[in-house]
Design a protein around this motif. Structure first.
Motif, PDB file in Angstrom:
ATOM      1  N   ARG A 140     -18.264  27.286   8.117  1.00 13.05           N
ATOM      2  CA  ARG A 140     -18.949  27.357   9.411  1.00 13.05           C
ATOM      3  C   ARG A 140     -20.022  26.277   9.521  1.00 13.05           C
ATOM      4  O   ARG A 140     -20.191  25.656  10.582  1.00 13.05           O
ATOM      5  CB  ARG A 140     -19.560  28.746   9.585  1.00 13.05           C
ATOM      6  CG  ARG A 140     -20.089  29.044  10.968  1.00 13.05           C
ATOM      7  CD  ARG A 140     -18.975  29.051  11.989  1.00 13.05           C
ATOM      8  NE  ARG A 140     -19.208  28.042  13.020  1.00 13.05           N
ATOM      9  CZ  ARG A 140     -18.369  27.773  13.991  1.00 13.05           C
ATOM     10  NH1 ARG A 140     -17.216  28.400  14.076  1.00 13.05           N
ATOM     11  NH2 ARG A 140     -18.637  26.853  14.883  1.00 13.05           N
ATOM     12  N   ALA A 141     -20.750  26.032   8.433  1.00 17.23           N
ATOM     13  CA  ALA A 141     -21.788  25.001   8.458  1.00 17.23           C
ATOM     14  C   ALA A 141     -21.182  23.621   8.690  1.00 17.23           C
ATOM     15  O   ALA A 141     -21.772  22.781   9.383  1.00 17.23           O
ATOM     16  CB  ALA A 141     -22.577  25.021   7.151  1.00 17.23           C
ATOM     17  N   ILE A 194     -18.470  22.969  10.429  1.00 14.34           N
ATOM     18  CA  ILE A 194     -18.108  22.897  11.846  1.00 14.34           C
ATOM     19  C   ILE A 194     -19.359  22.722  12.706  1.00 14.34           C
ATOM     20  O   ILE A 194     -19.387  21.896  13.627  1.00 14.34           O
ATOM     21  CB  ILE A 194     -17.318  24.153  12.259  1.00 14.34           C
ATOM     22  CG1 ILE A 194     -15.963  24.182  11.540  1.00 14.34           C
ATOM     23  CG2 ILE A 194     -17.117  24.200  13.778  1.00 14.34           C
ATOM     24  CD1 ILE A 194     -15.208  25.479  11.691  1.00 14.34           C
ATOM     25  N   ASP A 195     -20.404  23.481  12.387  1.00 18.40           N
ATOM     26  CA  ASP A 195     -21.646  23.373  13.154  1.00 18.40           C
ATOM     27  C   ASP A 195     -22.274  21.988  13.010  1.00 18.40           C
ATOM     28  O   ASP A 195     -22.909  21.485  13.947  1.00 18.40           O
ATOM     29  CB  ASP A 195     -22.636  24.443  12.702  1.00 18.40           C
ATOM     30  CG  ASP A 195     -22.203  25.845  13.120  1.00 18.40           C
ATOM     31  OD1 ASP A 195     -21.321  25.955  13.994  1.00 18.40           O
ATOM     32  OD2 ASP A 195     -22.733  26.823  12.558  1.00 18.40           O
ATOM     33  N   ALA A 196     -22.084  21.365  11.851  1.00 17.55           N
ATOM     34  CA  ALA A 196     -22.611  20.012  11.659  1.00 17.55           C
ATOM     35  C   ALA A 196     -21.947  19.039  12.630  1.00 17.55           C
ATOM     36  O   ALA A 196     -22.590  18.114  13.148  1.00 17.55           O
ATOM     37  CB  ALA A 196     -22.391  19.558  10.221  1.00 17.55           C
ATOM     38  N   ALA A 197     -20.654  19.247  12.884  1.00 23.44           N
ATOM     39  CA  ALA A 197     -19.958  18.399  13.860  1.00 23.44           C
ATOM     40  C   ALA A 197     -20.517  18.626  15.253  1.00 23.44           C
ATOM     41  O   ALA A 197     -20.710  17.668  16.028  1.00 23.44           O
ATOM     42  CB  ALA A 197     -18.462  18.688  13.836  1.00 23.44           C
ATOM     43  N   ALA A 198     -20.793  19.896  15.606  1.00 26.41           N
ATOM     44  CA  ALA A 198     -21.375  20.192  16.919  1.00 26.41           C
ATOM     45  C   ALA A 198     -22.733  19.516  17.063  1.00 26.41           C
ATOM     46  O   ALA A 198     -23.059  18.961  18.123  1.00 26.41           O
ATOM     47  CB  ALA A 198     -21.512  21.699  17.106  1.00 26.41           C
ATOM     48  N   ASN A 199     -23.521  19.531  16.003  1.00 20.92           N
ATOM     49  CA  ASN A 199     -24.836  18.887  16.058  1.00 20.92           C
ATOM     50  C   ASN A 199     -24.714  17.379  16.200  1.00 20.92           C
ATOM     51  O   ASN A 199     -25.520  16.736  16.894  1.00 20.92           O
ATOM     52  CB  ASN A 199     -25.638  19.236  14.801  1.00 20.92           C
ATOM     53  CG  ASN A 199     -26.091  20.677  14.779  1.00 20.92           C
ATOM     54  OD1 ASN A 199     -26.308  21.286  15.827  1.00 20.92           O
ATOM     55  ND2 ASN A 199     -26.223  21.253  13.594  1.00 20.92           N
ATOM     56  N   ARG A 200     -23.700  16.800  15.579  1.00 22.45           N
ATOM     57  CA  ARG A 200     -23.503  15.355  15.704  1.00 22.45           C
ATOM     58  C   ARG A 200     -23.094  14.986  17.121  1.00 22.45           C
ATOM     59  O   ARG A 200     -23.548  13.985  17.679  1.00 22.45           O
ATOM     60  CB  ARG A 200     -22.415  14.899  14.733  1.00 22.45           C
ATOM     61  CG  ARG A 200     -22.991  14.046  13.606  1.00 22.45           C
ATOM     62  CD  ARG A 200     -21.909  13.588  12.675  1.00 22.45           C
ATOM     63  NE  ARG A 200     -21.736  12.156  12.744  1.00 22.45           N
ATOM     64  CZ  ARG A 200     -20.980  11.476  11.890  1.00 22.45           C
ATOM     65  NH1 ARG A 200     -20.307  12.094  10.958  1.00 22.45           N
ATOM     66  NH2 ARG A 200     -20.892  10.173  11.995  1.00 22.45           N
ATOM     67  N   ILE A 201     -22.232  15.798  17.709  1.00 19.65           N
ATOM     68  CA  ILE A 201     -21.842  15.566  19.095  1.00 19.65           C
ATOM     69  C   ILE A 201     -23.043  15.725  20.008  1.00 19.65           C
ATOM     70  O   ILE A 201     -23.243  14.944  20.949  1.00 19.65           O
ATOM     71  CB  ILE A 201     -20.710  16.528  19.493  1.00 19.65           C
ATOM     72  CG1 ILE A 201     -19.417  16.136  18.772  1.00 19.65           C
ATOM     73  CG2 ILE A 201     -20.492  16.529  21.010  1.00 19.65           C
ATOM     74  CD1 ILE A 201     -18.303  17.146  18.911  1.00 19.65           C
ATOM     75  N   SER A 202     -23.864  16.724  19.736  1.00 14.39           N
ATOM     76  CA  SER A 202     -25.052  16.959  20.551  1.00 14.39           C
ATOM     77  C   SER A 202     -26.019  15.788  20.495  1.00 14.39           C
ATOM     78  O   SER A 202     -26.756  15.533  21.451  1.00 14.39           O
ATOM     79  CB  SER A 202     -25.758  18.234  20.076  1.00 14.39           C
ATOM     80  OG  SER A 202     -26.913  18.492  20.841  1.00 14.39           O
ATOM     81  N   ALA A 203     -26.009  15.063  19.392  1.00  9.13           N
ATOM     82  CA  ALA A 203     -26.906  13.920  19.237  1.00  9.13           C
ATOM     83  C   ALA A 203     -26.362  12.648  19.864  1.00  9.13           C
ATOM     84  O   ALA A 203     -26.994  11.593  19.784  1.00  9.13           O
ATOM     85  CB  ALA A 203     -27.173  13.663  17.754  1.00  9.13           C
ATOM     86  N   GLY A 204     -25.185  12.734  20.520  1.00 13.94           N
ATOM     87  CA  GLY A 204     -24.588  11.563  21.158  1.00 13.94           C
ATOM     88  C   GLY A 204     -25.497  10.986  22.226  1.00 13.94           C
ATOM     89  O   GLY A 204     -26.351  11.668  22.789  1.00 13.94           O
TER      90      GLY A 204
END
Length: 221
Positions: free
Chosen positions: A174-175, A177-187
């Motif tokens: 889960r961490a 996957i969440d790391a990918a979401a955070n990277r996208i959020s930082a776009g």
């Protein structure tokens, strides 16, 4: 939100399709506003402007307050994710294939919904009450880690997965996957997945390989 057998959203009890359509319009505007400006600047005035509403009073008519609106935002995005991800997992029966589908479906959703992901991450990170507690919650949804723990333990009982600490493994999955979401959020922009050329699907394929190697039972026939 309820979904009828044909896949169309059904109105909540006591609400008309017109009311639900207006609410959905406002939630969509809130998602886009947060994704572009951030939660701190996502005022009712900004949301009303993006939704092309004549007055912020139209938001207040459909939502009790800011907490009600942003909880609807969270619920909407999570429901979109659930509808996109769960059928892909259920299309498989083997534990390893189900785990791979879970990871790939999550990363595909992130790749296809960068605006929604950016808004969700920002709201969870920054929407706070005066006492510092979170303004929104995931109440009503099974926690992803709990579902993963159950799946991993089921795989261990069937012999498909080797013995390991299921809670630790689920947390790591889960961490990741969440790391990918955070990277996208930082776009850098709402129209791109990430400013550094991050490819969620390629990342997802690597995660599938990584966690297949980490969980597989080499002794299984």
């Amino acid at each position: 939100m309820r979904v009828n057998p044909q896949g169309a959203a059904a109105p909540e009890s006591g609400r008309s399709f017109t009311t639900d359509a207006r609410r959905a319009q406002i939630v969509t505007a809130a998602i886009e506003t947060v994704a572009e400006l951030g939660y701190a600047r996502a005022s009712f005035a900004q949301i009303a402007k993006r939704a092309k509403l004549s007055s912020v009073r139209l938001i207040s008519y459909h939502f009790d307050d800011k907490e009600d609106l942003f909880q609807a935002l969270v619920d909407t995005v999570q429901e979109q994710a659930r509808l996109a991800i769960q059928p892909r997992i259920r299309a498989h029966r083997e534990p390893a294939a189900m785990l791979a589908a879970y990871i790939e479906a999550n990363l595909d959703f992130l790749a296809e919904h960068p605006v929604e992901v950016r808004a969700l991450v920002d709201v969870f990170a920054n929407a706070r009450r005066q006492d510092g507690s979170s303004l929104v919650s995931s109440a009503g949804f099974d926690t992803p880690v709990a579902l993963l723990v159950q799946h991993l333990r089921d795989g261990q009982r069937s012999g498909a997965f080797r013995p390991f600490d299921a809670e630790a493994m689920a947390t790591a999955i889960r961490a990741s996957i969440d790391a990918a979401a955070n990277r996208i959020s930082a776009g850098n922009s709402a129209g791109s997945s990430a400013g550094d050329g991050f490819d969620p699907r390629a990342y997802g394929r690597e995660l599938v390989t990584l966690f297949d190697l980490a969980t597989r039972n080499g002794e299984a026939s």
